[in-house]
Scaffold this active site. Structure first.
Site, mmCIF file in Angstrom:
data_model
loop_
_atom_site.group_PDB
_atom_site.id
_atom_site.type_symbol
_atom_site.label_atom_id
_atom_site.label_comp_id
_atom_site.label_asym_id
_atom_site.label_seq_id
_atom_site.Cartn_x
_atom_site.Cartn_y
_atom_site.Cartn_z
ATOM 1 N N VAL A 180 -4.450 21.669 28.639
ATOM 2 C CA VAL A 180 -4.891 20.285 28.836
ATOM 3 C C VAL A 180 -4.329 19.741 30.148
ATOM 4 C CG1 VAL A 180 -4.934 19.879 26.342
ATOM 5 C CG2 VAL A 180 -2.891 19.268 27.652
ATOM 6 N N ASN A 181 -4.746 18.550 30.508
ATOM 7 C CA ASN A 181 -4.077 17.849 31.614
ATOM 8 C C ASN A 181 -3.808 16.420 31.187
ATOM 9 O OD1 ASN A 181 -6.235 15.990 32.648
ATOM 10 N ND2 ASN A 181 -7.302 17.959 32.772
ATOM 11 N N ARG A 182 -3.019 15.693 31.988
ATOM 12 C CA ARG A 182 -2.516 14.392 31.547
ATOM 13 C C ARG A 182 -3.382 13.216 32.004
ATOM 14 N NH1 ARG A 182 2.192 12.699 33.092
ATOM 15 N NH2 ARG A 182 2.566 14.092 34.833
ATOM 16 N N SER A 183 -4.617 13.479 32.357
ATOM 17 C CA SER A 183 -5.482 12.367 32.755
ATOM 18 C C SER A 183 -5.668 11.394 31.587
ATOM 19 C CB SER A 183 -6.847 12.916 33.176
ATOM 20 O OG SER A 183 -7.758 11.861 33.305
ATOM 21 N N ALA B 37 -10.844 14.670 35.122
ATOM 22 C CA ALA B 37 -9.938 15.742 35.553
ATOM 23 C C ALA B 37 -10.402 17.016 34.850
ATOM 24 C CB ALA B 37 -8.509 15.403 35.178
#
Ligand code: CTP
Length: 213
Positions: free
Chosen positions: A20-23, A87
């Site tokens: 995942v990413n933190r967007s 993102a």
């Protein structure tokens, strides 16, 4: 007709884990709200986000980069504007396990493969169909901000790119404020001061309206 993408994609490793990413999705949702307020028909293609969905738009929920790609390609050719604030994962696990990976499987190596560049595909299709007329990309960078953003604008064939420095403590990822620079295909550079993501969205939509004539 405006298509907005927002939030981060999630690439499954097994049924309970993902890359995942933190967007947060905040900038994309703010863009969708401002486009609605200005009378546009808005399609919001959203990855992971906890935000309230603005009233009056069409929401398309997606999880992976591949799902986002499919949704964007289905919508962009029938739209005037694409605002690609999501993102998108650049890499995904080569294989996703159908069962939960057990602790005993120690020392496993996660093999990653690249995802497709959605913006580049949209820009390529625009050469034939002419739409979307305006393609806006986002460049979240931790170094060489303007050089990297200009490179992406040119490589992906964009109309405009919104560059922001993700290492700034008071702006960018997951907070309510942003400090961005808008770079256009004609070489123009507009640096904006620190402001709310809603205000950033107003500036971006001003530029989009001017580009649409
Ligand atoms: N983007 C996209 N498809 C991808 C990855 C990114 O369309 N597979 C879009 C993003 O939504 C953003 C822009 O491209 O609008 C720039 O994303 P970024 O991750 O900064 O660029 P990359 O091309 O992935 O370059 P790098 O990761 O090497 O900085």
């Amino acid at each position: 007709r405006v298509v907005v993408t927002a939030g981060g994609t999630q690439e499954p490793i097994d049924p309970v884990r993902a890359v995942v990413n933190r967007s947060s999705g905040k900038q994309g949702y703010a863009l969708a709200q401002v486009a609605l307020d200005r009378g546009a028909e808005v399609v919001l293609i959203s990855g992971a986000s906890n935000l309230d969905v603005p009233y009056g738009l069409t929401l398309v929920d997606v999880k992976t980069a591949a799902e986002m790609q499919q949704a964007v390609l289905a919508e962009a050719g029938q739209s005037d504007v694409l605002l690609m604030a999501a993102a998108v994962a650049d890499f995904r696990p080569q294989a996703s396990s159908p069962h939960k990976i057990k602790r005993g499987a120690s020392g496993q190596i996660l093999q990653l493969e690249p995802t497709e560049d959605i913006l580049a595909q949209v820009a390529e299709r625009r050469k034939q169909g002419g739409r979307p007329k305006v393609i806006v990309g986002f460049a979240a960078e931790s170094q060489d901000l303007l050089d990297n953003a200009r490179g992406k604008l040119e490589r992906k064939g964009l109309t405009l790119i919104v560059a922001n420095d993700i290492l700034a403590a008071d702006a960018g990822f997951a907070v309510d404020n942003n400090r961005v620079t808008l770079l256009d295909a004609g070489g123009g550079v507009q640096s904006l001061p620190l402001m709310s993501k809603a205000q950033v969205a107003e500036h971006i939509l001003d530029r989009v309206e001017a580009l649409l004539g």
